[in-house]
Scaffold this active site. Structure first.
Site, PDB file in Angstrom:
ATOM      1  N   GLY A 177     -42.526   4.730 -11.924  1.00  0.00           N
ATOM      2  CA  GLY A 177     -43.278   4.864 -10.606  1.00  0.00           C
ATOM      3  C   GLY A 177     -42.627   3.849  -9.335  1.00  0.00           C
ATOM      4  O   GLY A 177     -41.513   3.915  -9.566  1.00  0.00           O
ATOM      5  N   LYS A 211     -52.469  -2.452  -9.604  1.00  0.00           N
ATOM      6  CA  LYS A 211     -52.566  -1.301 -10.230  1.00  0.00           C
ATOM      7  C   LYS A 211     -53.938  -0.813 -10.455  1.00  0.00           C
ATOM      8  O   LYS A 211     -54.789  -1.439  -9.674  1.00  0.00           O
ATOM      9  CB  LYS A 211     -52.145  -2.044 -11.880  1.00  0.00           C
ATOM     10  CG  LYS A 211     -53.001  -3.070 -12.213  1.00  0.00           C
ATOM     11  CD  LYS A 211     -52.489  -3.253 -13.736  1.00  0.00           C
ATOM     12  CE  LYS A 211     -53.628  -4.397 -14.135  1.00  0.00           C
ATOM     13  NZ  LYS A 211     -53.340  -4.574 -15.804  1.00  0.00           N
ATOM     14  N   PHE A 216     -45.520   0.620 -21.375  1.00  0.00           N
ATOM     15  CA  PHE A 216     -44.625   0.254 -20.492  1.00  0.00           C
ATOM     16  C   PHE A 216     -43.164   0.898 -20.036  1.00  0.00           C
ATOM     17  O   PHE A 216     -42.325   0.497 -19.607  1.00  0.00           O
ATOM     18  CB  PHE A 216     -44.329  -1.298 -20.469  1.00  0.00           C
ATOM     19  CG  PHE A 216     -45.359  -2.128 -19.954  1.00  0.00           C
ATOM     20  CD1 PHE A 216     -46.542  -2.064 -20.642  1.00  0.00           C
ATOM     21  CD2 PHE A 216     -45.391  -3.057 -18.886  1.00  0.00           C
ATOM     22  CE1 PHE A 216     -47.767  -2.769 -20.320  1.00  0.00           C
ATOM     23  CE2 PHE A 216     -46.644  -3.676 -18.465  1.00  0.00           C
ATOM     24  CZ  PHE A 216     -47.724  -3.607 -19.285  1.00  0.00           C
ATOM     25  N   CYS A 236     -48.504 -11.908 -11.661  1.00  0.00           N
ATOM     26  CA  CYS A 236     -47.740 -12.762 -13.009  1.00  0.00           C
ATOM     27  C   CYS A 236     -46.205 -12.260 -12.776  1.00  0.00           C
ATOM     28  O   CYS A 236     -45.187 -12.935 -12.945  1.00  0.00           O
ATOM     29  CB  CYS A 236     -48.123 -12.123 -14.422  1.00  0.00           C
ATOM     30  SG  CYS A 236     -49.729 -13.076 -14.686  1.00  0.00           S
TER      31      CYS A 236
HETATM   32  C1  UDX Z   1     -49.429  -8.841 -16.941  1.00  0.00           C
HETATM   33  C2  UDX Z   1     -48.955  -8.875 -18.232  1.00  0.00           C
HETATM   34  O1  UDX Z   1     -49.056  -7.598 -19.078  1.00  0.00           O
HETATM   35  C3  UDX Z   1     -50.002  -9.788 -19.049  1.00  0.00           C
HETATM   36  O2  UDX Z   1     -49.814  -9.949 -20.422  1.00  0.00           O
HETATM   37  C4  UDX Z   1     -49.741 -11.160 -18.470  1.00  0.00           C
HETATM   38  O3  UDX Z   1     -50.820 -12.070 -19.039  1.00  0.00           O
HETATM   39  C5  UDX Z   1     -50.242 -11.042 -17.080  1.00  0.00           C
HETATM   40  O4  UDX Z   1     -49.187 -10.210 -16.321  1.00  0.00           O
HETATM   41  P1  UDX Z   1     -50.952  -7.591 -15.520  1.00  0.00           P
HETATM   42  O5  UDX Z   1     -50.232  -8.480 -14.237  1.00  0.00           O
HETATM   43  O6  UDX Z   1     -52.725  -7.608 -15.381  1.00  0.00           O
HETATM   44  O7  UDX Z   1     -50.536  -8.317 -16.638  1.00  0.00           O
HETATM   45  O8  UDX Z   1     -50.458  -6.251 -15.169  1.00  0.00           O
HETATM   46  P2  UDX Z   1     -49.858  -4.981 -16.136  1.00  0.00           P
HETATM   47  O9  UDX Z   1     -50.672  -4.141 -16.878  1.00  0.00           O
HETATM   48  O10 UDX Z   1     -48.795  -5.829 -17.191  1.00  0.00           O
HETATM   49  O11 UDX Z   1     -48.970  -4.085 -15.007  1.00  0.00           O
HETATM   50  C6  UDX Z   1     -48.179  -4.894 -13.944  1.00  0.00           C
HETATM   51  C7  UDX Z   1     -47.401  -3.922 -13.188  1.00  0.00           C
HETATM   52  O12 UDX Z   1     -46.655  -3.318 -13.658  1.00  0.00           O
HETATM   53  C8  UDX Z   1     -48.413  -3.086 -12.352  1.00  0.00           C
HETATM   54  O13 UDX Z   1     -47.881  -3.190 -11.080  1.00  0.00           O
HETATM   55  C9  UDX Z   1     -48.250  -1.637 -13.126  1.00  0.00           C
HETATM   56  O14 UDX Z   1     -48.518  -0.925 -12.137  1.00  0.00           O
HETATM   57  C10 UDX Z   1     -47.036  -1.688 -13.254  1.00  0.00           C
HETATM   58  N1  UDX Z   1     -46.736  -0.918 -14.548  1.00  0.00           N
HETATM   59  C11 UDX Z   1     -47.307  -1.084 -15.696  1.00  0.00           C
HETATM   60  C12 UDX Z   1     -45.629   0.203 -14.258  1.00  0.00           C
HETATM   61  O15 UDX Z   1     -45.059   0.515 -13.388  1.00  0.00           O
HETATM   62  N2  UDX Z   1     -45.451   0.796 -15.466  1.00  0.00           N
HETATM   63  C13 UDX Z   1     -45.807   0.853 -16.785  1.00  0.00           C
HETATM   64  O16 UDX Z   1     -45.419   1.313 -17.503  1.00  0.00           O
HETATM   65  C14 UDX Z   1     -46.854  -0.413 -16.899  1.00  0.00           C
END
Ligand code: UDX
Length: 441
Positions: free
Chosen positions: A263, A331, A259, A270
């Site tokens: 970007g 994503k 994380f 969520c």
């Molecule tokens: C999230 C939580 O990770 C999960 O534990 C919870 O149950 C639901 O919410 P999710 O919404 O599926 O999961 O997406 P996640 O993979 O966490 O990514 C969230 C957003 O962050 C996406 O838009 C992604 O593009 C962005 N992201 C993620 C980044 O910009 N940088 C990162 O390093 C990681």
């Protein structure tokens, strides 16, 4: 995939899961896959009929096969009648939606409506489990709603969901932890039995702590991304490279490498909802969660900065330009466009007068309902790139990395790429002759 990695269960349970949205369907299907008998309930008759035929309403890798397999094995049942499943149920999982109300609070009307129905139908001891993300204190309210109609024995448990879209099935079988919030040993025994086949630490807490763990986890992850996005802004202004910085800080065990990908910011079902709701929960207690305000603001600013860069590229303005946009989902590996930065960006480009040609591997159907009519949906990335003045990468689909970028250079009107996900290698893009811009490098 499942049975080999699991310990034998002493006793399989009969479980009812209410709500076949993302969380309910994945949870119900996977619980059936480990051996429990699960009835998944939804009020939407069409959806239930389609599920019986193995047609699932979302794109989630691996889920369709599991639904079909467990339905055929008789361990997974689909129904619209909650009341019919209750006489047999040893556990009832509430997994209905908790959308954001106008003020950012989680709207709990669906959760409470289900609790009332459970109260009306229950006639024996069962554990009522909430998987929906609900504010601290909701457990007590759910108990009250059940008790309005039922005076017999039952226990309540909070079991928040940490599945990520796009890898939900794998996450179910290999969770970092399973959080079980209960009020007594009887409830925790049932919960530990249910999750016995799944490896990973089971953390038994109070109901209130379990509720808070969910919000705090999502808010922390969103904060981590907003933090790295602010560092990326400073990198751009100082000549540092965010990839090197993320790698360098991520090696510190106390920080960790995940994380930290800079970007155009986070979206999805969520993070946006839960970050706002946690701000409200804090406010309701009289405490102002200052940090979260910045986390939200940084996130919306990332989109603005990105569009400003694209606008700055055209001295004569964006109006009348043709823009290729790769990605619509919030994503990769999902068809979900909820709170997607990509959708927001396309809308803003159209408003500014550009002709926008979009492509996504899974999310186009969902996006059609959201985007203005004039947006052009393309069958593949090359059709989107053809004759465009500029190309934007806005969803981190790994497949975009593998495209024939030489071909794309030839078919674009101008070889200009703005990469909002830092997916492509700057040195390679420059070697190919692109004018290439990304975030913080
Ligand atoms: C999230 C939580 O990770 C999960 O534990 C919870 O149950 C639901 O919410 P999710 O919404 O599926 O999961 O997406 P996640 O993979 O966490 O990514 C969230 C957003 O962050 C996406 O838009 C992604 O593009 C962005 N992201 C993620 C980044 O910009 N940088 C990162 O390093 C990681």
């Amino acid at each position: 995939m499942t049975q080999s990695s699991t310990e034998p269960l002493t006793e399989f349970k009969k479980i009812t899961v209410v709500g076949t949205g993302y969380v309910g369907l994945v949870t119900g299907t996977c619980l059936a896959d480990v051996g429990h008998t699960v009835t998944c309930i939804d009020i939407d008759e069409d959806k239930i009929e389609r599920l019986k035929k193995g047609i699932i309403p979302i794109y989630e890798p691996g889920l369709e096969q599991l639904v079909k397999h467990n339905y055929q094995a008789g361990r997974l049942i689909f129904s619209t009648k909650l009341v019919d499943s209750l006489p047999e149920a040893e556990a009832v999982v509430i997994a209905v939606g908790t959308p954001s109300a106008d003020d950012g609070r989680a709207d709990l009307k669906y959760v409470y409506a289900v609790a009332e129905e459970i109260g009306k139908g229950l006639d024996h001891y069962a554990v009522v489990i909430t998987k929906s993300t609900v504010p601290v204190g909701t457990g007590e309210e759910v108990e009250k709603h059940i008790k309005k109609h039922y005076s017999g024995e039952f226990d309540y448990a909070s079991c928040p969901e940490f599945l990520r879209e796009g890898s939900a099935v794998d996450d179910f079988y290999a969770p970092d932890r399973i959080v079980i919030g209960v009020r007594n040993d009887r409830a925790s025994d049932v919960m530990l039995d249910i999750f016995k086949p799944i490896k990973g630490e089971k953390v038994v807490t109070t109901v209130e702590s379990a509720e808070m763990i969910k919000y705090a986890s999502n808010a922390f992850l969103a904060t981590k991304i907003s933090f790295i996005n602010e560092i990326a802004q400073i990198c751009e202004r100082t000549g540092a490279n965010i990839d090197e910085v993320s790698y360098g800080i991520g090696l510190d065990n106390r920080i960790g490498p995940k994380f930290l990908k800079a970007g155009i910011g986070w979206g999805g079902s969520c993070f946006p909802k839960d970050v706002k709701a946690l701000g409200q929960i804090a406010g309701d207690t009289g405490y102002e969660f200052q940090l979260l305000k910045g986390v939200l603001e940084v996130n919306s600013n990332q989109r603005v900065h990105f569009i400003d860069k694209v606008k700055a590229h055209f001295n004569t303005g964006i109006k009348g330009k043709t823009i290729s946009v790769l990605g619509l989902a919030f994503k990769n590996n999902t068809d979900d466009i909820r709170e997607s930065a990509a959708i927001d960006i396309v809308q803003q480009l159209v408003e500014a007068g550009a002709t926008v040609k979009v492509f996504d591997y899974q999310a186009a159907d969902n996006a059609r309902n959201e985007l203005p009519e004039e947006v052009i949906f393309c069958e593949d990335p090359y059709e989107s790139a053809k004759d465009a003045d500029v190309l934007l990468v806005v969803t981190e689909w790994k497949e975009f990395k593998e495209l024939d970028w030489t071909k794309i250079k030839d078919i674009l009107k101008e070889p200009v790429v703005f990469d909002g996900r830092n997916l492509l290698k700057p040195s390679k893009m420059e070697e190919l002759g692109f004018t290439y811009s990304s975030i913080g490098r």
